[in-house]
Design a protein around this motif. Structure first.
Motif, short mmCIF file in Angstrom:
data_model
loop_
_atom_site.label_atom_id
_atom_site.label_comp_id
_atom_site.label_asym_id
_atom_site.label_seq_id
_atom_site.Cartn_x
_atom_site.Cartn_y
_atom_site.Cartn_z
N ALA A 241 62.55 24.49 -58.12
CA ALA A 241 63.92 23.99 -58.33
C ALA A 241 64.93 25.09 -58.03
CB ALA A 241 64.08 23.48 -59.76
N TYR A 242 64.60 26.33 -58.36
CA TYR A 242 65.48 27.46 -58.04
C TYR A 242 65.59 27.64 -56.53
CZ TYR A 242 67.09 32.29 -57.60
OH TYR A 242 67.80 33.43 -57.25
N LEU A 243 64.47 27.45 -55.83
CA LEU A 243 64.48 27.61 -54.38
C LEU A 243 65.31 26.52 -53.72
CD1 LEU A 243 60.72 28.50 -53.81
CD2 LEU A 243 62.66 30.05 -54.06
N LEU A 244 65.33 25.32 -54.30
CA LEU A 244 66.16 24.26 -53.75
C LEU A 244 67.64 24.61 -53.87
CD1 LEU A 244 64.28 21.10 -55.09
CD2 LEU A 244 64.41 21.86 -52.70
N ARG A 245 68.00 25.31 -54.94
CA ARG A 245 69.40 25.71 -55.13
C ARG A 245 69.74 26.99 -54.37
NH1 ARG A 245 67.75 24.81 -60.52
NH2 ARG A 245 67.83 27.07 -60.90
N ASN A 246 68.70 27.80 -54.08
CA ASN A 246 68.92 29.10 -53.42
C ASN A 246 67.93 29.25 -52.26
OD1 ASN A 246 70.80 30.60 -55.56
ND2 ASN A 246 69.20 29.53 -56.68
N PRO A 247 68.16 28.57 -51.16
CA PRO A 247 67.20 28.59 -50.05
C PRO A 247 66.87 29.99 -49.53
CG PRO A 247 68.86 26.88 -49.72
CD PRO A 247 69.31 27.70 -50.88
N ALA A 248 67.80 30.93 -49.67
CA ALA A 248 67.55 32.29 -49.18
C ALA A 248 66.38 32.94 -49.91
CB ALA A 248 68.80 33.14 -49.33
N ALA A 249 66.07 32.47 -51.13
CA ALA A 249 64.97 33.05 -51.92
C ALA A 249 63.59 32.59 -51.43
CB ALA A 249 65.15 32.70 -53.39
N LYS A 250 63.58 31.66 -50.50
CA LYS A 250 62.27 31.17 -49.99
C LYS A 250 61.49 32.27 -49.30
CE LYS A 250 63.59 26.30 -49.50
NZ LYS A 250 63.77 25.17 -48.55
N ARG A 251 62.20 33.26 -48.72
CA ARG A 251 61.50 34.37 -48.07
C ARG A 251 60.65 35.14 -49.08
NH1 ARG A 251 64.25 38.42 -43.85
NH2 ARG A 251 65.06 36.39 -43.27
N GLU A 252 61.22 35.39 -50.27
CA GLU A 252 60.46 36.09 -51.31
C GLU A 252 59.31 35.22 -51.81
OE1 GLU A 252 63.54 36.80 -54.10
OE2 GLU A 252 64.17 38.70 -53.17
N ALA A 253 59.53 33.91 -51.93
CA ALA A 253 58.46 33.02 -52.36
C ALA A 253 57.31 33.02 -51.36
CB ALA A 253 59.01 31.60 -52.54
N TRP A 254 57.64 33.11 -50.07
CA TRP A 254 56.59 33.16 -49.05
C TRP A 254 55.77 34.45 -49.19
CZ3 TRP A 254 53.34 30.75 -46.37
CH2 TRP A 254 52.76 31.28 -45.20
N ALA A 255 56.44 35.55 -49.48
CA ALA A 255 55.71 36.81 -49.71
C ALA A 255 54.78 36.67 -50.91
CB ALA A 255 56.70 37.95 -49.93
N ASP A 256 55.22 35.98 -51.95
CA ASP A 256 54.38 35.78 -53.13
C ASP A 256 53.16 34.92 -52.79
OD1 ASP A 256 56.34 37.19 -54.45
OD2 ASP A 256 57.25 35.42 -55.37
N LEU A 257 53.37 33.90 -51.98
CA LEU A 257 52.25 33.04 -51.57
C LEU A 257 51.22 33.83 -50.76
CD1 LEU A 257 54.25 29.84 -50.60
CD2 LEU A 257 52.64 30.04 -52.51
N LEU A 258 51.69 34.69 -49.89
CA LEU A 258 50.77 35.52 -49.11
C LEU A 258 50.00 36.48 -50.02
CD1 LEU A 258 52.94 36.36 -45.95
CD2 LEU A 258 51.11 34.66 -46.19
N SER A 259 50.65 36.97 -51.05
CA SER A 259 49.97 37.84 -52.01
C SER A 259 48.87 37.08 -52.74
CB SER A 259 51.00 38.38 -53.01
OG SER A 259 50.36 39.17 -54.01
N LEU A 260 49.15 35.82 -53.11
CA LEU A 260 48.14 35.00 -53.74
C LEU A 260 46.98 34.73 -52.80
CD1 LEU A 260 47.13 33.14 -56.03
CD2 LEU A 260 48.52 31.32 -55.04
N GLN A 261 47.30 34.41 -51.57
CA GLN A 261 46.25 34.14 -50.56
C GLN A 261 45.34 35.36 -50.40
OE1 GLN A 261 47.49 33.81 -46.39
NE2 GLN A 261 46.29 31.92 -46.26
#
Length: 265
Positions: A241-261
């Motif tokens: 929900a935060y990413l929907l309000r702040n699309p610029a933060a999706k780059r950091e979320a993608w880095a987190d997903l890669l860390s999980l992977q």
């Protein structure tokens, strides 16, 4: 014909307005004028045949008025030997006021054999209606995010599956943040839930699950940094929900997903 069309138009407009109010978090109707309930006449006594004993009316027979919700939750969670028993224990827990205003008890979704458990905050309006976590716009974004690293709640393969649950199984009124007392009384159920699923990693989405498992706050500072909770690796991430309000933060979320992977390899 004109009158019928006007009536139909008013009906559809009223229905649309009601749906909008529900999505906005309005869950109680009040009058235009304030009411001083101290000036109201006392309620008429019920007929003897219909009256309940005072003790029974005051509280459920199973729990005394002085019961500590956290201790009751600990005992109920400890008795649950399976996920189904845990679901039943949560549904039977009556000491959280949020339950009274919820349509459904939102337990979990996904594959219990998954290596990754996602812990969210609490149900929203759509989750409350469907009885499943993360099914609204934020849930759809969550599904796309984890699909990008090959994980899905619908996968039957434990290696590529997700299991999703929340700290609170009931929707807070107006989608407000859960308060510390509500988090504390539901934490024993969360701990037992995680123990029964036994994931390889936990992803906490937002401040509420971060606080529930670590006692820390500040998801924007904590995100992306692996920690430990309940003997499991824990990755904090910002809520979809935060990413929907702040699309610029999706780059950091993608880095987190890669860390999980990378952690799962």
């Amino acid at each position: 014909m004109g009158i019928a069309a006007d009536i139909a138009g008013d009906w559809h407009a009223a229905l649309a307005a009601l749906e909008w109010l529900g999505e906005s978090g309005v869950d109680e109707a009040i009058s235009d004028a304030p009411v001083n309930r101290y000036e109201l006449a006392a309620e008429a006594p019920k007929p003897a045949a219909l009256a309940r004993p005072a003790a029974a009316a005051a509280a459920p027979a199973s729990e005394p008025l002085s019961a500590d919700p956290v201790e009751v939750a600990k005992a109920a969670a400890a008795r649950a030997a399976t996920l189904e028993e845990l679901r039943e224990a949560i549904a039977a827990f009556d000491l959280c006021e949020l339950k009274r205003g919820a349509r459904n008890t939102v337990f979990a979704d996904g594959n219990p054999a998954a290596r990754v458990l996602i812990l969210g905050e609490a149900p929203g309006a759509e989750e409350d209606r469907e009885g499943r976590p993360f099914v609204g716009r934020a849930g759809q974004l969550l599904d796309r995010m984890f699909a990008a690293i090959g994980l899905s709640r619908s996968s039957a393969d434990a290696q590529s599956a997700l299991y999703i649950t929340n700290v609170l199984p009931w929707r807070p009124p107006g989608n407000r943040d859960p308060d510390p007392a509500e988090i504390a009384m539901m934490r024993p159920f969360v701990e037992r839930h995680i123990a029964l699923v036994d994931p390889a990693a936990i992803v906490v989405m937002g401040n509420t699950p971060l606080f529930a498992l670590t006692g820390g706050k500040g998801i924007l500072r904590a995100r992306g940094t692996w920690a430990q909770a309940l003997g499991k690796p824990l990755l904090p991430m910002t809520h979809p929900a935060y990413l929907l309000r702040n699309p610029a933060a999706k780059r950091e979320a993608w880095a987190d997903l890669l860390s999980l992977q990378a952690r799962l390899r």
